[in-house]
Scaffold this motif. Structure first.
Motif, PDB file in Angstrom:
ATOM      1  N   ILE A   1      20.392  10.501  23.011  1.00 25.28           N
ATOM      2  CA  ILE A   1      21.770  10.991  23.145  1.00 25.28           C
ATOM      3  C   ILE A   1      22.514  10.147  24.179  1.00 25.28           C
ATOM      4  N   ILE A   2      21.877   9.875  25.310  1.00 26.80           N
ATOM      5  CA  ILE A   2      22.509   9.056  26.343  1.00 26.80           C
ATOM      6  C   ILE A   2      22.772   7.643  25.820  1.00 26.80           C
ATOM      7  N   ASP A   3      21.807   7.070  25.075  1.00 28.47           N
ATOM      8  CA  ASP A   3      22.034   5.745  24.479  1.00 28.47           C
ATOM      9  C   ASP A   3      23.269   5.756  23.590  1.00 28.47           C
ATOM     10  N   SER A   4      23.409   6.808  22.803  1.00 28.25           N
ATOM     11  CA  SER A   4      24.573   6.915  21.917  1.00 28.25           C
ATOM     12  C   SER A   4      25.861   7.072  22.717  1.00 28.25           C
TER      13      SER A   4
ATOM     14  N   VAL B   1      15.851 -18.327  28.412  1.00 32.33           N
ATOM     15  CA  VAL B   1      17.080 -17.538  28.448  1.00 32.33           C
ATOM     16  C   VAL B   1      16.983 -16.462  29.525  1.00 32.33           C
ATOM     17  N   PHE B   2      18.024 -16.368  30.343  1.00 33.21           N
ATOM     18  CA  PHE B   2      18.176 -15.305  31.331  1.00 33.21           C
ATOM     19  C   PHE B   2      19.158 -14.305  30.725  1.00 33.21           C
ATOM     20  N   ALA B   3      18.624 -13.279  30.036  1.00 35.37           N
ATOM     21  CA  ALA B   3      19.443 -12.333  29.270  1.00 35.37           C
ATOM     22  C   ALA B   3      19.741 -11.109  30.130  1.00 35.37           C
ATOM     23  N   TYR B   4      20.795 -11.181  30.905  1.00 31.99           N
ATOM     24  CA  TYR B   4      21.142 -10.098  31.830  1.00 31.99           C
ATOM     25  C   TYR B   4      22.003  -9.014  31.183  1.00 31.99           C
ATOM     26  N   GLY B   5      22.598  -9.282  30.051  1.00 30.17           N
ATOM     27  CA  GLY B   5      23.496  -8.313  29.406  1.00 30.17           C
ATOM     28  C   GLY B   5      22.800  -7.042  28.953  1.00 30.17           C
ATOM     29  N   ASN B   6      21.624  -7.187  28.345  1.00 28.90           N
ATOM     30  CA  ASN B   6      20.886  -6.000  27.912  1.00 28.90           C
ATOM     31  C   ASN B   6      20.478  -5.162  29.108  1.00 28.90           C
ATOM     32  N   PHE B   7      20.146  -5.817  30.216  1.00 25.93           N
ATOM     33  CA  PHE B   7      19.812  -5.096  31.444  1.00 25.93           C
ATOM     34  C   PHE B   7      20.989  -4.253  31.910  1.00 25.93           C
ATOM     35  N   ILE B   8      22.199  -4.794  31.825  1.00 28.05           N
ATOM     36  CA  ILE B   8      23.393  -4.044  32.244  1.00 28.05           C
ATOM     37  C   ILE B   8      23.541  -2.780  31.402  1.00 28.05           C
ATOM     38  N   THR B   9      23.354  -2.902  30.083  1.00 24.41           N
ATOM     39  CA  THR B   9      23.464  -1.747  29.203  1.00 24.41           C
ATOM     40  C   THR B   9      22.404  -0.697  29.538  1.00 24.41           C
ATOM     41  N   ILE B  10      21.175  -1.134  29.746  1.00 21.15           N
ATOM     42  CA  ILE B  10      20.094  -0.199  30.081  1.00 21.15           C
ATOM     43  C   ILE B  10      20.335   0.435  31.448  1.00 21.15           C
ATOM     44  N   LEU B  11      20.884  -0.320  32.384  1.00 18.81           N
ATOM     45  CA  LEU B  11      21.213   0.221  33.708  1.00 18.81           C
ATOM     46  C   LEU B  11      22.283   1.310  33.596  1.00 18.81           C
ATOM     47  N   ILE B  12      23.300   1.075  32.768  1.00 20.15           N
ATOM     48  CA  ILE B  12      24.327   2.105  32.554  1.00 20.15           C
ATOM     49  C   ILE B  12      23.698   3.354  31.942  1.00 20.15           C
ATOM     50  N   ASN B  13      22.807   3.156  30.960  1.00 23.58           N
ATOM     51  CA  ASN B  13      22.090   4.299  30.358  1.00 23.58           C
ATOM     52  C   ASN B  13      21.334   5.085  31.421  1.00 23.58           C
ATOM     53  N   PHE B  14      20.619   4.370  32.283  1.00 23.31           N
ATOM     54  CA  PHE B  14      19.831   5.035  33.314  1.00 23.31           C
ATOM     55  C   PHE B  14      20.717   5.818  34.277  1.00 23.31           C
ATOM     56  N   ILE B  15      21.806   5.206  34.711  1.00 26.99           N
ATOM     57  CA  ILE B  15      22.697   5.881  35.663  1.00 26.99           C
ATOM     58  C   ILE B  15      23.263   7.156  35.044  1.00 26.99           C
ATOM     59  N   LEU B  16      23.676   7.079  33.781  1.00 24.33           N
ATOM     60  CA  LEU B  16      24.202   8.282  33.111  1.00 24.33           C
ATOM     61  C   LEU B  16      23.118   9.337  32.956  1.00 24.33           C
ATOM     62  N   LEU B  17      21.936   8.935  32.546  1.00 16.57           N
ATOM     63  CA  LEU B  17      20.841   9.883  32.384  1.00 16.57           C
ATOM     64  C   LEU B  17      20.489  10.535  33.721  1.00 16.57           C
ATOM     65  N   ALA B  18      20.408   9.735  34.775  1.00 18.59           N
ATOM     66  CA  ALA B  18      20.105  10.283  36.098  1.00 18.59           C
ATOM     67  C   ALA B  18      21.196  11.251  36.545  1.00 18.59           C
ATOM     68  N   TRP B  19      22.452  10.935  36.261  1.00 17.72           N
ATOM     69  CA  TRP B  19      23.575  11.797  36.630  1.00 17.72           C
ATOM     70  C   TRP B  19      23.482  13.145  35.914  1.00 17.72           C
ATOM     71  N   VAL B  20      23.208  13.097  34.619  1.00 18.72           N
ATOM     72  CA  VAL B  20      23.102  14.343  33.849  1.00 18.72           C
ATOM     73  C   VAL B  20      21.914  15.167  34.325  1.00 18.72           C
ATOM     74  N   VAL B  21      20.772  14.525  34.549  1.00 22.49           N
ATOM     75  CA  VAL B  21      19.586  15.247  35.038  1.00 22.49           C
ATOM     76  C   VAL B  21      19.863  15.843  36.418  1.00 22.49           C
ATOM     77  N   PHE B  22      20.557  15.104  37.276  1.00 21.44           N
ATOM     78  CA  PHE B  22      20.924  15.622  38.591  1.00 21.44           C
ATOM     79  C   PHE B  22      21.715  16.923  38.453  1.00 21.44           C
ATOM     80  N   TRP B  23      22.709  16.937  37.573  1.00 21.99           N
ATOM     81  CA  TRP B  23      23.529  18.138  37.409  1.00 21.99           C
ATOM     82  C   TRP B  23      22.741  19.270  36.773  1.00 21.99           C
ATOM     83  N   LEU B  24      21.843  18.971  35.848  1.00 18.91           N
ATOM     84  CA  LEU B  24      20.996  20.023  35.262  1.00 18.91           C
ATOM     85  C   LEU B  24      20.116  20.661  36.334  1.00 18.91           C
TER      86      LEU B  24
END
Length: 143
Positions: free
Chosen positions: A32-35, A82-105
Motif C-alpha cells: 500500500i505504501i509503495d502504491s 552504474v551508480f543507480a541512486y534514483g531507486n534508492f531515493i524512491t525506496i527511502l521515500i517509501n520507508f519514511i512514509l511507512l515509518a511515519w504511518v507506523v509511528f502514528w499507529l
C-alpha cells in the motif's frame, strides 16, 4: 515427546501465530505504501517540478560510457559500472512514509491503552464478614 509434537505446540502458540499475521499484514501494508508513493506522491512531485520525474532512472555511469547510454536498464545490460541512486531515493521515500504511518499507529494504540488503564476499576465486592457485621449492626440499632 516427539519432535513433531513439540513443533505442533510451538507453531500453535499465540506468539507465533501473532507474528505470522503481523508479517502478512506488514507485507500487504508495504505494498500500500509503495502504491501511495508511486501512484500519488511521485505524480504530485512531478507536477510540482513541471514534468515527469522518474527517480528510478536516475543514475551516474562510473567510468567510460563509449556508447553514450542514457537509460539505466541499457547501462546495466551493457555491463557498465552504474551508480543507480534514483531507486534508492524512491525506496527511502517509501520507508519514511511507512515509518511515519507506523509511528502514528503506535501513538494511537498507546493513547488507547493509557485511556483504558486510567478507567477506574469496579469496586471490589464487600467481603462476607463485613456484610455480616453490617447486618448485626443494623439489627442492634433496631433494638
Amino acid at each position: 515427546m516427539s519432535i513433531i509434537q513439540e513443533f505442533k505446540e510451538f507453531a500453535v502458540k499465540g506468539n507465533v501465530m501473532d507474528l505470522a499475521v503481523g508479517v502478512i499484514i506488514g507485507g500487504a501494508f508495504g505494498k500500500i505504501i509503495d502504491s501511495v508513493v508511486a501512484d500519488l506522491i511521485m505524480p504530485l512531485v512531478s507536477w510540482i517540478l513541471g514534468g515527469k520525474v522518474d527517480y528510478s532512472n536516475w543514475f551516474v555511469i562510473l567510468g567510460d560510457n563509449p556508447e553514450n547510454i542514457t537509460n539505466l536498464a541499457a547501462a546495466k545490460e551493457a555491463g557498465l559500472n552504474v551508480f543507480a541512486y534514483g531507486n534508492f531515493i524512491t525506496i527511502l521515500i517509501n520507508f519514511i512514509l511507512l515509518a511515519w504511518v507506523v509511528f502514528w499507529l503506535v501513538k494511537v494504540m498507546n493513547k488507547l491503552r493509557r485511556e483504558k488503564a486510567v478507567e477506574p476499576a469496579a469496586p471490589a465486592p464487600t467481603p462476607e464478614d463485613i456484610t455480616l457485621l453490617r447486618e448485626i449492626r443494623d439489627e442492634l440499632k433496631k433494638k
